[in-house]
Design an enzyme around this catalytic site. Sequence first.
Site, PDB file in Angstrom:
ATOM      1  N   GLU A 185      -1.439  -8.765   4.989  1.00 51.88           N
ATOM      2  CA  GLU A 185      -1.465  -8.938   6.453  1.00 51.88           C
ATOM      3  C   GLU A 185      -2.884  -8.908   6.989  1.00 51.88           C
ATOM      4  O   GLU A 185      -3.131  -9.298   8.124  1.00 51.88           O
ATOM      5  CB  GLU A 185      -0.583  -7.868   7.129  1.00 51.88           C
ATOM      6  N   CYS A 240       0.837  -1.198   0.000  1.00 48.44           N
ATOM      7  CA  CYS A 240       0.000   0.000   0.000  1.00 48.44           C
ATOM      8  C   CYS A 240       0.877   1.256   0.000  1.00 48.44           C
ATOM      9  O   CYS A 240       1.562   1.513  -0.957  1.00 48.44           O
ATOM     10  CB  CYS A 240      -0.972  -0.057   1.188  1.00 48.44           C
ATOM     11  N   HIS A 244      -3.544  -5.690   0.933  1.00 41.46           N
ATOM     12  CA  HIS A 244      -2.899  -5.915   2.234  1.00 41.46           C
ATOM     13  C   HIS A 244      -2.911  -7.399   2.609  1.00 41.46           C
ATOM     14  O   HIS A 244      -3.876  -7.865   3.210  1.00 41.46           O
ATOM     15  CB  HIS A 244      -3.660  -5.150   3.321  1.00 41.46           C
TER      16      HIS A 244
END
Lengths: 239, 760, 84
Positions: free
Chosen positions: A219, A100, A217
């Site tokens: 994560e 990002c 993302h």
Amino acid sequence: MHELPRQELTKGEGLKAVIVVFPGSNCDTDCFHVLRDVLKIPVEFVWHKQGKLPQCDLVVLPGGFSYGDYLRTGAIARFSPVMQDVKRHAEAGRLVLGICNGFQILLEAGLLPGAMLRNRSLSFICKPVWLRVENNQTPFTRKFQSGAILQIPIAHGEGNYFCDNDTLKGLEDSQSIVFRYSAQTGELGDEFNPNGSLGHIAGITNAKRNILGMMPHPERASESLLALTDGRALWESLV
Amino acid sequence: MTMTQNPPAITPKLIALHGITPEEYQMIIKKIGREPNLTELGMFSVMWSEHCSYKNSKPILKLFPTSGAGVLVKAGEENAGIVDIGDGLAVCFKIESHNHPSAIEPFQGAATGVGGILRDIFTMGARPIFLMNSLRFGKLDSPQTQRLVRGVVAGISHYGNCMGIPTVGGEVYFDECYEGNPLVNAMAVGLVTKDSIVKGKASGAGNPVYYVGPGTGRDGLGGAAFASRDLSEESHEDRPAVQVGDPFMEKLLMEACLELCQTDALVGMQDMGAAGLTCATSETAARAAMGIEIDLAKVPQRETGMTSYEIMLSESQERMLIIVKKGKEKIVEDIFEKWDLHAARIGEVKEGTTMRVFENGKLASEIPAKALVDEGPVNVREEKQPAYLELEQKLDLAGIPEPQDFNAVLLKLLAHPSIASKAWIWEQYDHMVRTDTVFYPGHDAALVRIKGTTKGLAASTDCNSLYCYLDPYEGGKIAVAEAVRNVISTGARPLGMTNCLNFGNPMKPEVFWTFHQAVNGMSDACRAFGIPVTGGNVSFYNENPQGAIYPTPTVGIVGLIEDIETRVPSAFQNQGDLIFLLGATRNEIGASHYLSVIHGRKQGLPPRLDLEREAALGRLILGLAGKKVLSSCHDLSEGGLAVTLAECAIRSPAKLGAVVDQLDMVMQSALGPQAQTGTEGKLRADALYFGESQSRCVVTVKPEHKEVLVHEAQKWGLPVFQIGKAGGKDLVLGERIQLAVADLSRLYEKVLPDSLNGGV
Amino acid sequence: MSYKAQVHVSLKKSVLDPQGKTVLHALGTLGFKEARDIRVGKYFEVALEAADEKKAEESLRKICERVLINPVIEEYSFTLTKSA
């Protein structure tokens, strides 16, 4: 000037990761949590003012608004003292992952080609999207099937990737486009592209394959409690 | 004493301009033993405004129960209340309004609203972990409303996203009563270890006082006073009063302050919000019963030639006042330098109880701190039941024809923007950052996990303002009950309540009566459920040229789930799950969404709420959730059973439909005396499908859990009806509704985008 | 010497401008049919010290090219005036 020791990935001892913290980073602790608690990978934070990276195999530039990003996303972060060492780390062939805002910083720093424009809708968009794995022959994607369809969230206001035609052709020819936005079926099309990015690009790598920049993302998609788990294989690819 | 000012004389006109009544002016003279100078007059005017002093609402707010098991910081003691959640952890939360600034400049108004509520949380030493908001606008088809929605949503998104704090839920309503006076209520929830809670106290004579953050400018001058006046046509020209937010600055401030909380150098901390430096210095001194002195020459300033009046009253954003242990200054200065923030030492804690402000060594103001903070006027306002009430409460059901086409009714209800999907809004909020969001927005309540524990926190904001308009007491009760029910539906036990009381002009006896009634209702509900009120805020003067908004006492409830694995989603999960309706259905269509949208009437008595029955329902659901019996649980609210079932289908991951064909028992159970509502006799079909009887939930269970469910429900004395089965592609409800879930979903999703896309 | 520069930054002609497109669309719906095209850019006012105008221009170019613009997508122009 500090010189990083040139060496291969530490074999046997496993991966060691470092997460760079800019003052406006806000996905730093999320990446830390996934690396340390979910994948049990040794990881530490590095403050952006630090001129020197600790010895490590992977540098993560996390999401956030590094310096408030009032000028352009990632525009100021690339001047951070730590970024010189991140460049050397990359030049030495070691891994750099920009997620990002981290991707935006990699573009501004010239470590990857292109630039980010505002989303086509002009709005910040946060939602899970579908991605197609275009290249699983990278250190970041080797645990994915070729052509696999992943569901991973995006959360950004400027993820509308742009580059000139020659650069795009170069990316295509060198198979440097790693992820594209797609339908759940893998089909490509404007209606499946959340931000208007050129060629539906969601993530690219360099020719040496040791730098990956991606808007989604991983994560946020690595634990079953959070319902999405498709991002986990990205971290597992690195181990 | 020598005063440095060469100010305009304090004339009656100037006093009135500050919103100070002649009686209040006499009180000021008594407190300080002389006439105030201009700076002091300004300080009194902001500190004694409703916004800061609660002078009109205080006697009523005393009705709220504020103590309870686990309350560590009570309402009104500090910037936000704190409740113990075990394992050395505590949760800190508060909701606050930013209505008037958002009406003038929606983007900055909403953004700074988020900034303000976040400061309230990290000022307590708590790390904010999520945001919610309750938004109310005029009718969506007006371009003015569309502009406000876009601006407010973009403002919240800008601030919250940049701070890295997820906005995980809330509510959005559209009603003409909010035309020109939108409500923007932002709620923040933070986590703190019990031993690192910070108080806003300036204790210890000789301890230095620091100012941290950007320079003070003239922006936001008189903001507190501004928020306490009617929104008139002129206030559109009153633009300088609106502050500009800088979320990046606040992020730095938050990280630095939280780092500071981990050291032993900190004595107290207070943000500069409404009434700026005046409020922060006087409140910290008053709480500690100490004196304080500051020198304005040392206050960082962004503009030149600012007067002491301007500096003391400025509401420039992202500033903190920090009281440091003497001798530990270096620790503090180093932390702020790390975060590129300037910490300026502007004064010191003093013996005594006086707050002194110097300007280059000369005294500019000298006031007992308590006079500003605790000794303001308290008004007992006149109350009168509004004339409209009896008239509007009358509703003859015989005069309401039952519709022919129930499919059409359900579609129309789902297409109403208050019910339709809010994804257009919450997809602009980063609702996942921090990777703790277990339930995305769109569930009954938001649910986030707490890393490193098995716990989770659920939260919901609620208020049906039409109920409050038609019966403020019952409406107040239901606002609490619904928020509680939403939290419980996820499997979480409510911990405490915060509230944002949005009303019209309190000088109008009718407005004040509704205010009193609503607070009464809320208090009774809190007592019945054993939920302490831990804080909140009052927003009066929510009026536009057309009149006051509906009374809107927004309730925020935070709940704790000990084991996140016992969470319960709100939508259908499995093909073949049995669907049960818990609770009794009555002929209650008064004040319903159905009556308003389909029949164009905002009339009738809202549904009655039996507090004991509601409490029993809560205990039942928590018990079942703990046993992992429930596949899903969704409470019934606007639009009744039909809308609830439609939402269960639309929001289910597999877009599961349902066949609900066992409604006879529900029909029959409604027979019998309905003394309370005066609606005896047969249950109307529209009341069954769309009525809003309280204390009801739709739950689904796997067939093998049927026995436990029925047994437990009977144990608590609650009506329980097996009404159907989840599965298929259609939603079939009785003999009157059959629609494809895909069609419902398409309609539900497109309402907001159709109105709001493409604008600037 | 003190100088004041007014810097205009705009997206290169070849780059699609989503903001400009949206504003143009909005103008159309508001009845301003005469508006043909809109490009949204950024404007900076820079106050700077330099020995002379040539030096001022040099450092301003550096500031623009190194920080204020991203040469992949943006271009710039400026006017420089001596301030009193």
